[in-house]
Write a protein that holds these residues in place. Sequence first.
Motif, PDB file in Angstrom:
ATOM      1  N   ASP A   3      47.962 -20.406 -37.149  1.00 31.24           N
ATOM      2  CA  ASP A   3      46.514 -20.294 -37.246  1.00 31.24           C
ATOM      3  C   ASP A   3      46.095 -20.643 -38.670  1.00 31.24           C
ATOM      4  O   ASP A   3      46.351 -19.895 -39.611  1.00 31.24           O
ATOM      5  CB  ASP A   3      46.067 -18.880 -36.890  1.00 31.24           C
ATOM      6  N   THR A   5      42.830 -21.385 -39.424  1.00 27.07           N
ATOM      7  CA  THR A   5      41.380 -21.425 -39.288  1.00 27.07           C
ATOM      8  C   THR A   5      40.676 -21.377 -40.642  1.00 27.07           C
ATOM      9  O   THR A   5      39.777 -22.180 -40.912  1.00 27.07           O
ATOM     10  CB  THR A   5      40.890 -20.263 -38.413  1.00 27.07           C
ATOM     11  N   ALA A   9      38.561 -24.436 -42.253  1.00 28.59           N
ATOM     12  CA  ALA A   9      37.139 -24.273 -42.552  1.00 28.59           C
ATOM     13  C   ALA A   9      36.850 -24.734 -43.975  1.00 28.59           C
ATOM     14  O   ALA A   9      35.829 -25.394 -44.242  1.00 28.59           O
ATOM     15  CB  ALA A   9      36.721 -22.820 -42.361  1.00 28.59           C
ATOM     16  N   GLU A  47      44.872 -28.363 -35.976  1.00 26.64           N
ATOM     17  CA  GLU A  47      44.062 -27.206 -36.332  1.00 26.64           C
ATOM     18  C   GLU A  47      42.683 -27.632 -36.834  1.00 26.64           C
ATOM     19  O   GLU A  47      41.667 -26.987 -36.543  1.00 26.64           O
ATOM     20  CB  GLU A  47      44.784 -26.376 -37.393  1.00 26.64           C
ATOM     21  N   TYR A  48      42.645 -28.720 -37.591  1.00 25.93           N
ATOM     22  CA  TYR A  48      41.360 -29.215 -38.065  1.00 25.93           C
ATOM     23  C   TYR A  48      40.489 -29.644 -36.881  1.00 25.93           C
ATOM     24  O   TYR A  48      39.287 -29.350 -36.839  1.00 25.93           O
ATOM     25  CB  TYR A  48      41.557 -30.382 -39.023  1.00 25.93           C
ATOM     26  N   ARG A  50      40.583 -28.532 -33.834  1.00 25.03           N
ATOM     27  CA  ARG A  50      40.130 -27.332 -33.114  1.00 25.03           C
ATOM     28  C   ARG A  50      38.940 -26.700 -33.826  1.00 25.03           C
ATOM     29  O   ARG A  50      37.939 -26.324 -33.194  1.00 25.03           O
ATOM     30  CB  ARG A  50      41.275 -26.326 -32.998  1.00 25.03           C
ATOM     31  N   CYS A  51      39.016 -26.584 -35.140  1.00 26.87           N
ATOM     32  CA  CYS A  51      37.942 -25.954 -35.899  1.00 26.87           C
ATOM     33  C   CYS A  51      36.674 -26.800 -35.881  1.00 26.87           C
ATOM     34  O   CYS A  51      35.568 -26.272 -35.711  1.00 26.87           O
ATOM     35  CB  CYS A  51      38.400 -25.708 -37.331  1.00 26.87           C
TER      36      CYS A  51
END
Length: 238
Positions: A3, A5, A9, A47-48, A50-51
């Motif tokens: 994770d 996140t 961000a 991950e990028y 998804r965010c």
Amino acid sequence: MVDLTREMADLMAALKGGARAADSGRGRVILFAAACGGEGVSTVVREYARCEAAFARRPVWLIDADLRQQTQLEAVLDEPARFGPPGPVSSATPDGSVFFALEPKALDAQGQPVPDSQYLIARSFLDKRLWVTRLRDHLLLPGQKTRLFEQSSYWQALRTHAQAILVDAPAFDRSDAVLRLAPLVDGVVLVVSEGEGEIDARVALKTQIEQAGGRLLGMVYNKSRATVPLAGRKSAHG
């Protein structure tokens, strides 16, 4: 499960406006790359994606440009709690263009070449806010190989349907895909892991990307808390 996140961000904030300005209503294309394998490019770009998809007004596309080792779609499918259920298999091209060519061409039952676009599919996640591509490499015939186009209308065609197009490139120590793709995208983000790779190789890749016509937006230090711009740049906006 990884994770990132908070880190992603921060990266979203750093990259805001950092890529070359796209035409109004057209998505930006950002390439994620690394000098050496094992630095976590695929994890970071996933991950990028998804965010960014969580806040996107239009779909975010995650393009798996590692044509020899396709992993992104399977990785997303393995995390339904974070990405949600997948949508049906769909075409990954809005107009039949793609960013690669198959050589030699396969032939259909009538002896006509099979369009390369039929080998590229996508599935949607997060209520169609995120789309992830996959090359149907299991359909390749013995001896068939993939070759990246140095020029392709695919990126321009996809821009009209996306808020962001995030490209996962294979590590430079086994493929020159990053240099082929860098001039075609709005910017490049380098991923570096602490304790991985050689400093000289990373510096050399930065130079080669710029010489190829690419634009470095910044550098992500994976496996650390810091997300910083490249040395010599005031910020990702510079």
